[in-house]
Motif scaffolding. Structure first.
Motif, PDB file in Angstrom:
ATOM      1  N   LEU B 319      -6.531  -3.745   4.579  1.00  0.00           N
ATOM      2  CA  LEU B 319      -7.864  -3.444   4.019  1.00  0.00           C
ATOM      3  C   LEU B 319      -7.660  -2.993   2.711  1.00  0.00           C
ATOM      4  O   LEU B 319      -6.496  -3.184   2.336  1.00  0.00           O
ATOM      5  CB  LEU B 319      -8.035  -2.047   4.377  1.00  0.00           C
ATOM      6  N   PRO B 320      -8.955  -3.613   1.918  1.00  0.00           N
ATOM      7  CA  PRO B 320      -8.213  -4.301   0.148  1.00  0.00           C
ATOM      8  C   PRO B 320      -7.879  -3.003  -0.432  1.00  0.00           C
ATOM      9  O   PRO B 320      -8.993  -2.470  -1.629  1.00  0.00           O
ATOM     10  CB  PRO B 320     -10.074  -4.747  -0.207  1.00  0.00           C
ATOM     11  N   PHE B 321      -7.836  -1.688  -0.093  1.00  0.00           N
ATOM     12  CA  PHE B 321      -7.765  -0.605  -0.487  1.00  0.00           C
ATOM     13  C   PHE B 321      -6.019   0.046  -1.217  1.00  0.00           C
ATOM     14  O   PHE B 321      -5.244  -0.076  -0.448  1.00  0.00           O
ATOM     15  CB  PHE B 321      -8.224   0.852   0.322  1.00  0.00           C
ATOM     16  N   GLY B 322      -6.337   0.446  -2.709  1.00  0.00           N
ATOM     17  CA  GLY B 322      -5.194   0.878  -3.365  1.00  0.00           C
ATOM     18  C   GLY B 322      -4.430   0.051  -4.214  1.00  0.00           C
ATOM     19  O   GLY B 322      -4.981  -0.871  -4.487  1.00  0.00           O
ATOM     20  N   PRO B 323      -3.071   0.461  -5.075  1.00  0.00           N
ATOM     21  CA  PRO B 323      -2.682  -0.206  -5.595  1.00  0.00           C
ATOM     22  C   PRO B 323      -2.586  -1.380  -5.377  1.00  0.00           C
ATOM     23  O   PRO B 323      -2.402  -2.238  -4.090  1.00  0.00           O
ATOM     24  CB  PRO B 323      -0.703   0.132  -5.382  1.00  0.00           C
ATOM     25  N   PRO B 332      -5.281   8.389  -8.513  1.00  0.00           N
ATOM     26  CA  PRO B 332      -4.314   9.079  -8.245  1.00  0.00           C
ATOM     27  C   PRO B 332      -2.538   9.367  -7.164  1.00  0.00           C
ATOM     28  O   PRO B 332      -3.514   8.437  -5.758  1.00  0.00           O
ATOM     29  CB  PRO B 332      -4.505  10.248  -8.334  1.00  0.00           C
ATOM     30  N   GLY B 333      -1.781   8.453  -7.178  1.00  0.00           N
ATOM     31  CA  GLY B 333      -0.634   8.385  -6.232  1.00  0.00           C
ATOM     32  C   GLY B 333      -0.730   8.712  -5.004  1.00  0.00           C
ATOM     33  O   GLY B 333      -0.370   7.762  -4.044  1.00  0.00           O
ATOM     34  N   LEU B 334      -1.148  10.054  -5.609  1.00  0.00           N
ATOM     35  CA  LEU B 334      -1.414  10.564  -3.595  1.00  0.00           C
ATOM     36  C   LEU B 334      -3.212   9.646  -2.861  1.00  0.00           C
ATOM     37  O   LEU B 334      -2.326   9.516  -1.371  1.00  0.00           O
ATOM     38  CB  LEU B 334      -1.827  12.202  -4.533  1.00  0.00           C
ATOM     39  N   VAL B 335      -3.754  10.005  -3.786  1.00  0.00           N
ATOM     40  CA  VAL B 335      -4.761   9.157  -2.576  1.00  0.00           C
ATOM     41  C   VAL B 335      -4.728   7.750  -2.861  1.00  0.00           C
ATOM     42  O   VAL B 335      -4.880   7.333  -1.232  1.00  0.00           O
ATOM     43  CB  VAL B 335      -6.263   8.738  -4.157  1.00  0.00           C
ATOM     44  N   GLN B 336      -3.505   6.684  -3.455  1.00  0.00           N
ATOM     45  CA  GLN B 336      -3.290   5.491  -3.083  1.00  0.00           C
ATOM     46  C   GLN B 336      -3.024   5.942  -1.667  1.00  0.00           C
ATOM     47  O   GLN B 336      -2.402   4.342  -1.160  1.00  0.00           O
ATOM     48  CB  GLN B 336      -2.736   4.930  -4.373  1.00  0.00           C
ATOM     49  N   ARG B 337      -1.887   6.736  -2.078  1.00  0.00           N
ATOM     50  CA  ARG B 337      -0.867   6.656  -0.921  1.00  0.00           C
ATOM     51  C   ARG B 337      -1.343   6.946   0.884  1.00  0.00           C
ATOM     52  O   ARG B 337      -1.457   6.465   1.998  1.00  0.00           O
ATOM     53  CB  ARG B 337       0.294   7.330  -0.707  1.00  0.00           C
ATOM     54  N   LEU B 338      -3.235   7.944   0.591  1.00  0.00           N
ATOM     55  CA  LEU B 338      -3.372   8.164   1.577  1.00  0.00           C
ATOM     56  C   LEU B 338      -4.638   6.483   1.820  1.00  0.00           C
ATOM     57  O   LEU B 338      -4.768   6.031   3.285  1.00  0.00           O
ATOM     58  CB  LEU B 338      -4.620   8.644   1.382  1.00  0.00           C
ATOM     59  N   VAL B 339      -5.238   5.621   1.142  1.00  0.00           N
ATOM     60  CA  VAL B 339      -5.981   4.170   1.091  1.00  0.00           C
ATOM     61  C   VAL B 339      -5.336   3.120   1.515  1.00  0.00           C
ATOM     62  O   VAL B 339      -5.709   2.035   1.897  1.00  0.00           O
ATOM     63  CB  VAL B 339      -7.030   4.647   0.599  1.00  0.00           C
TER      64      VAL B 339
END
Lengths: 108, 527
Positions: B319-323, B332-339
């Motif tokens: 899925l195309p989410f995150g960095p 934010p980094g935490l959200v990136q780790r989640l998505v």
């Protein structure tokens, strides 16, 4: 690798039995950076391969839904298979090997 | 053989062809031992249960010997035992495979393959019956038909003369053999329903009126092998080596190589597998029953693993989410780790149905009823089956009806024979007969594996979330859903496909389905 920046080579097509050397000159980076090495074994056009069939690469074995954890169940995703029958052959006519050694007795 | 052709670009088109021969492994001698190790006279089982043998104080020597002698001839009055053996020149089956393929790179990371794949299996193992009843040369079929129509057959007068089957002593005048057979409850239903094979088998083995198996044949002065060639046995099977089978297929396949987090492989197969009908999945490929043992080629048809059409597809999509992805790349980094690093995977398969036998459970030639097909009388096309849900269940032949076979009128009412008639026919909504039981001595004109059963659709999917713990370790959480559509796969036509028998009032009824949805939740650490 820890402490180095990312270096990527793209569009490297590798035929069966071919070898390509790619030298990586890594630059020092921050700890947060990462190197990911992804290898897709299902070679796009294996020009020197006479094999007709389907490669089931490791990442598919790892990623596709598989309730039984039996990799043989994934063989059914390929063309020409029906249950335990392969291209019209019966189960007893299939020789399954691992590292060159028969891993299943013939079914008779 | 691989041949790179410079058509519309270098190394864009490959032609491949191959041929191979492989021999099947030898039989396990467990199977052989099971077959020949149980021949009559080879085993002696003596079970001592009498109290005299359970306490040493009551024990005396010598232990009484069995009255059975090893390998002694089976008496002609036995007629119940089974025996099987192996053909002298039985060899390993072999399979020839051949294929021709064109592979074309359509675009970057996308290929298309069109191929023909065929195979021929030769000298397959199969059993052959050597002790089926004969109703032709010995006149039994003719005498049977006379008896069924209410007449008196001289053959049965001779066979039963002086014996009483319940109607009095057969004398050929006031009490005839035919009348006695029609009157006898053991023979009556076989006569009424055209089961000449079972009728002959009963004549051959029944101790009725004589007290010994084969007594009726013996009573008439006929040879012991008047009905079967090995009269001391019930069945004799020769494990032979002659059937062949063929497989031809066209396969089309599109492969999207893993890139941009997406990969897919989809194929379509159009195939045909033909051979001597049987299970096709095991060896031997069938049981020792043929509709007509004198012409086993009639039983050549689709194999049970044949599927006309098959579509398979599998793939994964990160899925195309995150960095470095299309969405939520700058959160934010935490959200990136989640998505980040969520991945969908799926396997879809669709097959046209398995070939099915329509059964006309009449022993019109030999004593086996389970394999005989009905006569094709009306319009019963191969694609007539369709899963239809009714108020009271599921049927595969909506609109067809089961009615009493009108040939009942040709069955004599003497000695209550017509009352034992239970044959039926299949008619359409206008009452026109489509399928009927074959007449005594006939093979049903409907071929084996005539229709295809319900198609199957299956979709398995999973959702995977990966979290990097260190550079060499990651945590993986995944949920796998098997048959996520929870779509029933209708397969069950009753025990042993009893509802595909035209003589069953439940003809066409589907009584069971498989394909329940299942979820599994996995958590693991990869390192």
């Amino acid at each position: 690798m820890p402490g180095f920046q990312t270096r990527t080579y793209s569009d490297v097509n590798l035929g069966v039995s071919q070898q390509v050397r790619l030298n990586f000159a890594l630059q020092v980076g921050s700890v947060a950076q990462a190197v990911e090495v992804t290898v897709a074994a299902d070679t796009l056009i294996a020009t020197s391969s006479s094999s007709v069939g389907t490669v089931l690469p490791e990442y598919k074995v790892r990623d596709l839904p598989l309730l039984t954890r039996n990799v043989i169940d994934l063989v059914g995703t390929t063309a020409g298979t029906q249950g335990s029958n392969f291209a019209g052959g019966r189960p007893g006519q299939v020789n399954t090997t691992r590292d060159g050694t028969t891993s299943l007795p013939p079914l008779v | 053989m691989s041949w790179s052709r410079p058509w519309w670009g270098k190394d864009k088109t490959i032609v491949r062809a191959g041929y191979g021969v492989s021999y099947q492994g030898a039989a396990t001698y467990i199977a052989v031992d099971g077959a020949v190790g149980n021949l009559p006279g080879l085993n002696l089982f003596v079970e001592q249960t009498t109290n005299n043998y359970l306490g040493l104080s009551n024990f005396s020597l010598p232990v009484p010997a069995s009255t059975t002698k090893p390998l002694e001839p089976i008496p002609l009055t036995d007629r119940q035992q089974t025996i099987q053996g192996y053909e002298d020149k039985r060899v390993n089956p072999y399979v020839q495979n051949w294929n021709l393929e064109i592979q074309r790179e359509l675009a970057k990371n996308l290929t298309f393959e069109a191929r023909y794949v065929g195979s021929k299996a030769t000298k397959l193992w199969a059993p052959f019956p050597l002790n089926d009843v004969n109703v032709f040369e010995n006149g039994i079929l003719n005498a049977y038909n006379i008896t069924r129509a209410g007449g008196d057959a001289l053959l049965f007068d001779q066979m039963l003369r002086g014996r009483d089957l319940g109607l009095g002593i057969v004398n050929g005048t006031t009490v005839t053999g035919s009348a006695s057979l029609r009157n006898n409850s053991l023979f009556r239903a076989f006569i009424a329903n055209g089961d000449v094979g079972q009728f002959a088998n009963l004549l051959n083995t029944s101790p009725t009126a004589t007290g010994q198996a084969g007594g009726l044949v013996r009573n008439g002065g006929f040879a012991e092998n008047f009905i079967v060639v090995n009269p001391q046995f019930q069945s004799v099977t020769l494990n032979g080596n002659s059937p062949n089978s063929t497989y031809h297929s066209m396969q089309l396949q599109v492969t999207k190589r893993l890139s941009q987090g997406f990969t897919n492989q989809t194929s379509y197969t159009w195939s045909r597998a033909i051979g001597l009908a049987g299970t096709g999945d095991t060896n031997p490929d069938r049981t020792a029953s043929y509709r007509n043992p004198r012409n086993i080629a009639l039983d050549k048809g689709l194999l049970s693993f044949h599927r006309t059409h098959a579509i398979r597809s599998n793939g994964t999509w990160q899925l195309p989410f995150g960095p470095n992805q299309k969405f939520l790349g700058n959160v934010p980094g935490l959200v990136q780790r989640l998505v980040e690093r969520w991945q969908l995977g799926g396997i879809m398969s669709w097959n046209s149905g398995a070939p099915l036998d329509i059964n006309g459970s009449t022993s019109s030639i030999n004593a086996t009823t389970s394999i005989m097909t009905p006569n094709l009388v009306g319009n019963f096309p191969k694609n007539i089956g369709k899963v239809t849900k009714l108020a009271n269940g599921v049927t595969y032949f909506d609109g067809l009806q089961v009615v009493t076979d009108p040939t009942r009128a040709n069955v004599s009412s003497l000695q209550g024979l017509q009352g034992a008639f239970s044959n039926r026919v299949i008619v359409d909504s206008q009452g026109r007969i489509l399928l009927a039981n074959p007449a005594p001595g006939e093979v049903g004109s409907l071929g084996l594996k005539w229709i295809e059963g319900p198609a199957r659709l299956n979709l398995d999917m999973n959702l995977v979330k990966r979290v990097r713990l260190t550079e060499t370790k990651e945590f993986e959480l995944r949920i796998d859903a098997i048959n996520i559509l929870n779509k029933p796969i209708f397969t069950d036509f009753g025990n042993n496909n009893a509802n595909l028998d035209i003589n069953s009032l439940n003809f066409g009824r589907i009584t069971g389905a498989i394909g329940s949805r299942a979820f599994t939740l996995n958590a693991r650490v990869n390192f």
